[in-house]
Design an enzyme around this catalytic site. Structure first.
Site, PDB file in Angstrom:
ATOM      1  N   GLY A   1      -6.143  -4.681  -1.238  1.00  0.00           N
ATOM      2  CA  GLY A   1      -4.886  -4.679  -2.987  1.00  0.00           C
ATOM      3  C   GLY A   1      -4.452  -2.658  -2.365  1.00  0.00           C
TER       4      GLY A   1
ATOM      5  N   ALA B   1      -5.924  20.031  -5.346  1.00  0.00           N
ATOM      6  CA  ALA B   1      -5.750  19.972  -4.024  1.00  0.00           C
ATOM      7  C   ALA B   1      -5.741  21.587  -3.720  1.00  0.00           C
ATOM      8  CB  ALA B   1      -4.925  19.547  -3.437  1.00  0.00           C
TER       9      ALA B   1
ATOM     10  N   VAL C   1     -11.249   1.078   6.377  1.00  0.00           N
ATOM     11  CA  VAL C   1     -12.674  -0.042   5.984  1.00  0.00           C
ATOM     12  C   VAL C   1     -12.814   0.295   4.445  1.00  0.00           C
ATOM     13  CG1 VAL C   1     -15.401   0.319   6.409  1.00  0.00           C
ATOM     14  CG2 VAL C   1     -13.341   1.591   7.602  1.00  0.00           C
TER      15      VAL C   1
ATOM     16  N   ASP D   1     -10.582  -8.905  11.402  1.00  0.00           N
ATOM     17  CA  ASP D   1     -10.953  -7.331  10.732  1.00  0.00           C
ATOM     18  C   ASP D   1     -12.170  -6.800  10.406  1.00  0.00           C
ATOM     19  OD1 ASP D   1      -8.757  -6.215   8.667  1.00  0.00           O
ATOM     20  OD2 ASP D   1     -10.425  -7.133   7.021  1.00  0.00           O
TER      21      ASP D   1
ATOM     22  N   LYS E   1     -13.917  -3.256  11.660  1.00  0.00           N
ATOM     23  CA  LYS E   1     -13.709  -1.997  10.331  1.00  0.00           C
ATOM     24  C   LYS E   1     -15.657  -1.876  10.896  1.00  0.00           C
ATOM     25  CE  LYS E   1     -11.015  -4.618   6.677  1.00  0.00           C
ATOM     26  NZ  LYS E   1     -11.000  -5.352   5.892  1.00  0.00           N
TER      27      LYS E   1
ATOM     28  N   GLY F   1      -0.570 -17.377  -1.570  1.00  0.00           N
ATOM     29  CA  GLY F   1      -0.488 -15.923  -1.301  1.00  0.00           C
ATOM     30  C   GLY F   1      -1.829 -15.491  -1.607  1.00  0.00           C
TER      31      GLY F   1
ATOM     32  N   VAL G   1       0.875  -1.168   0.319  1.00  0.00           N
ATOM     33  CA  VAL G   1       0.047  -0.048  -0.476  1.00  0.00           C
ATOM     34  C   VAL G   1       0.597   2.072  -0.005  1.00  0.00           C
ATOM     35  CG1 VAL G   1      -1.842   1.143   1.088  1.00  0.00           C
ATOM     36  CG2 VAL G   1      -1.922  -1.275   1.285  1.00  0.00           C
TER      37      VAL G   1
ATOM     38  N   GLY H   1     -10.773  -0.735   1.973  1.00  0.00           N
ATOM     39  CA  GLY H   1     -10.386  -0.494   0.887  1.00  0.00           C
ATOM     40  C   GLY H   1     -10.463   0.900  -0.157  1.00  0.00           C
TER      41      GLY H   1
HETATM   42  N1  HSE Z   1      -7.505  -8.588   5.032  1.00  0.00           N
HETATM   43  C1  HSE Z   1      -8.310  -7.573   4.262  1.00  0.00           C
HETATM   44  C2  HSE Z   1      -9.283  -8.571   3.983  1.00  0.00           C
HETATM   45  C3  HSE Z   1      -7.420  -7.048   3.615  1.00  0.00           C
HETATM   46  O1  HSE Z   1      -9.314  -9.768   3.599  1.00  0.00           O
HETATM   47  O2  HSE Z   1     -10.484  -8.462   3.317  1.00  0.00           O
HETATM   48  C4  HSE Z   1      -7.264  -5.569   4.965  1.00  0.00           C
HETATM   49  O3  HSE Z   1      -8.026  -5.009   5.227  1.00  0.00           O
END
Ligand code: HSE
Length: 433
Positions: free
Chosen positions: A307, A37, A137, A206, A210, A192, A18, A139
């Site tokens: 991503g 901006a 939250v 996770d 969020k 992966g 990122v 992405g």
């Molecule tokens: N690990 C998270 C997911 C992405 O699989 O959505 C990052 O928050």
């Protein structure tokens, strides 16, 4: 050059995928970013653990700090971007150092915001520094901005989100390939896709981070992980995915926050959602959130939840806002007012349930089951018996009318005590998302 046109100088802590994604956007899209901006956006300093690693980007023009917290003190840095992760340690220290010094802080770190959100928002308000976390939250989906700005006219009645791409990917493959959870997870790790330690994803943590952040913005409550009932997808088995489909549902891991009697229910768990619902159509690693407001009605947001590109896109959007001089309290209301309303526990949930029992195929079993439900005031909506299980048992699958979670759990305990019930029953909430 006026102050407004002087460059906004970034220091980036964390140069993983990122971080490098942010470097690429700031460099590749410099012209459009400056136009939007009203001033150039440039990188002046970076920090990461390993200086020698080849990251596929030329970082030689930037000042390197071995200690990320030094970015807070670097006078050549106007705004710090934190992409290291972790609820405590360097990320937390850096956030506090920046906000105390009045330096804007942009982060993708959901664990940090979900754990220390109220404290950090207070520091940001005291020093009038920006604290922004769009990328924390879902992405690339601008759901934080949607809730804080676009929907600010509304009382929010509820939100439902598919907020973890790894879980949605696993559930999608379990359904399409009729594979057990462990096999899909192992495959996702081999290619992966899932982390070597996938606990945060598959156990719902996770998603809980969020959901706590979205609930805080939507309902003006402090993020509260400790009182957020959280279940992941480890116990989902292919047979439930198949029965769900037969009954007109699909199983999704949901983050839910909704107004209820006496407070706001905030919870994370797998749920059966109707096949006709927009969330049921969200497959693979895609994220989606449905939010309902009292005047706007239902709204939906869908896109890549992880991503380099999508997450960096959200980070840079926050940076552009800061460059424009946009400031508001990080959760949309003053931090001092975060706290009420009450966050309700799972027992208070009133809903409908799917229950699957494996029972001995002998006379009187149905009577035992319906008696257990009746004694716990749980009313049956539908019931079916399916096939022969390998060991001679059969499956009874039922859905309930609305009942409290307390009553549904009491019925499960009752089932467990019955001789005819051969294994621990499965129960899933049905969510009209
Ligand atoms: N690990 C998270 C997911 C992405 O699989 O959505 C990052 O928050």
């Amino acid at each position: 050059m006026t102050k407004e046109q002087s460059p906004l100088r970034l220091g980036i802590a964390g140069l993983g995928t990122v971080g490098i994604g942010v470097v690429k956007i700031v460099e590749d899209n410099a012209t459009v970013l400056a136009a939007r901006a009203g001033r150039p956006i440039v990188i002046t300093a970076v920090s990461a653990r390993d200086r020698s690693r080849n990251r596929g980007a030329d970082l030689s023009a930037y000042v390197w700090h071995d200690n990320a917290v030094d970015l807070a003190l670097d006078d050549s840095v106007d705004l710090v971007v934190e992409l290291m992760g972790g609820s405590d340690g360097p990320a937390y220290a850096l956030a506090k150092a920046c906000l105390k010094a009045g330096k804007p802080f942009v982060t993708a770190n959901k664990a940090l915001v979900a754990t220390h959100g109220k404290e950090l928002a207070t520091l940001a308000e005291d020093s009038h520094a920006a604290l922004r976390f769009e990328a924390a939250v879902a992405g690339g989906i601008p759901i934080v901005k949607a809730l804080t700005e676009g929907l600010s006219a509304n009382n929010i009645s509820g939100l439902h989100g598919i907020l973890n791409g790894t879980c949605n990917y696993i559930l999608t493959r379990m359904e399409h390939e009729r594979l057990p959870f462990d096999e899909v997870l192992a495959d996702a790790q081999r290619i992966g896709y899932a982390e070597a330690d996938p606990t945060f994803d598959i156990d719902g943590i996770d998603t809980a981070h969020k959901t706590a952040i979205l609930a805080a913005i939507a309902f003006g409550m402090a993020p509260d992980l400790e009182n957020l009932p959280t279940e992941g997808i480890r116990n989902i088995v292919p047979v439930d995915i198949e029965y769900a489909r037969e009954l007109g549902y699909r199983i999704k891991l949901l983050g839910v926050a909704r107004q209820a009697d006496g407070g706001v229910e905030v919870r994370v768990h797998p749920a059966m959602v109707p096949l006709s619902s927009p969330l049921a159509k969200v497959m693979d690693a895609t994220n989606a959130v449905m939010v309902t407001g009292d005047h706007v009605g239902p709204t939906g947001y869908e896109g890549a939840g992880a991503g380099a590109g999508p997450t960096a896109s959200a980070v840079v959007a926050d940076i552009v806002d800061v460059a424009r001089g946009v400031w508001y309290p990080p959760f949309g209301v003053p931090a001092a007012t975060l706290g009420a309303p009450a966050q309700l526990g799972a027992d208070n949930h009133i809903g409908t349930y799917y229950i699957r029992l494996k029972v001995a195929d002998v006379p009187g079993v149905m009577a035992d089951i319906t008696r257990a439900l009746a004694e716990n005031t749980v009313s049956i909506e539908s019931m079916l018996q399916r096939g022969h299980a390998d060991d001679g048992g059969v499956y009874i699958v039922l859905t309930t009318h609305e009942t409290t979670e307390e009553a549904a759990n009491a019925a499960l305990n009752h089932f467990n005590a019955l001789e005819c019930v051969l294994e621990s029953p499965a129960m899933l909430r049905i969510e009209a998302a």
